[in-house]
Design a protein around this motif. Structure first.
Motif: not given
Length: 71
Positions: A38-64
């Motif tokens: 039931s997760h929407t694309a907007e919700e997944l992008v928000a979660v990915a951005s939050g997780i990626a902000s904890l990494s020292s590496h830049p985020l390249d892509s998000i795949v569901k």
């Protein structure tokens, strides 16, 4: 008429971890399993951005990736 039954989903974040001798990017991925369908694309992008902000590496892509059963 065909029935589509949701079985599961995975969420993959791909990070750029460096470059090789030819200046091509090197990647690593982090996979999260057992997503609710039931997760929407907007919700997944928000979660990915939050997780990626904890990494020292830049985020390249998000795949569901979803798995369904067709009957």
């Amino acid at each position: 008429m065909a029935n589509v039954n949701f079985l599961g989903a995975t969420f993959r974040l791909k990070y750029v971890t460096g470059h090789n001798d030819q200046n091509e990017p090197l990647f690593t991925t982090q996979t999260y399993r057992n997503l609710n369908g039931s997760h929407t694309a907007e919700e997944l992008v928000a979660v990915a951005s939050g997780i990626a902000s904890l990494s020292s590496h830049p985020l390249d892509s998000i795949v569901k990736q979803e798995t369904t059963d067709l009957s």
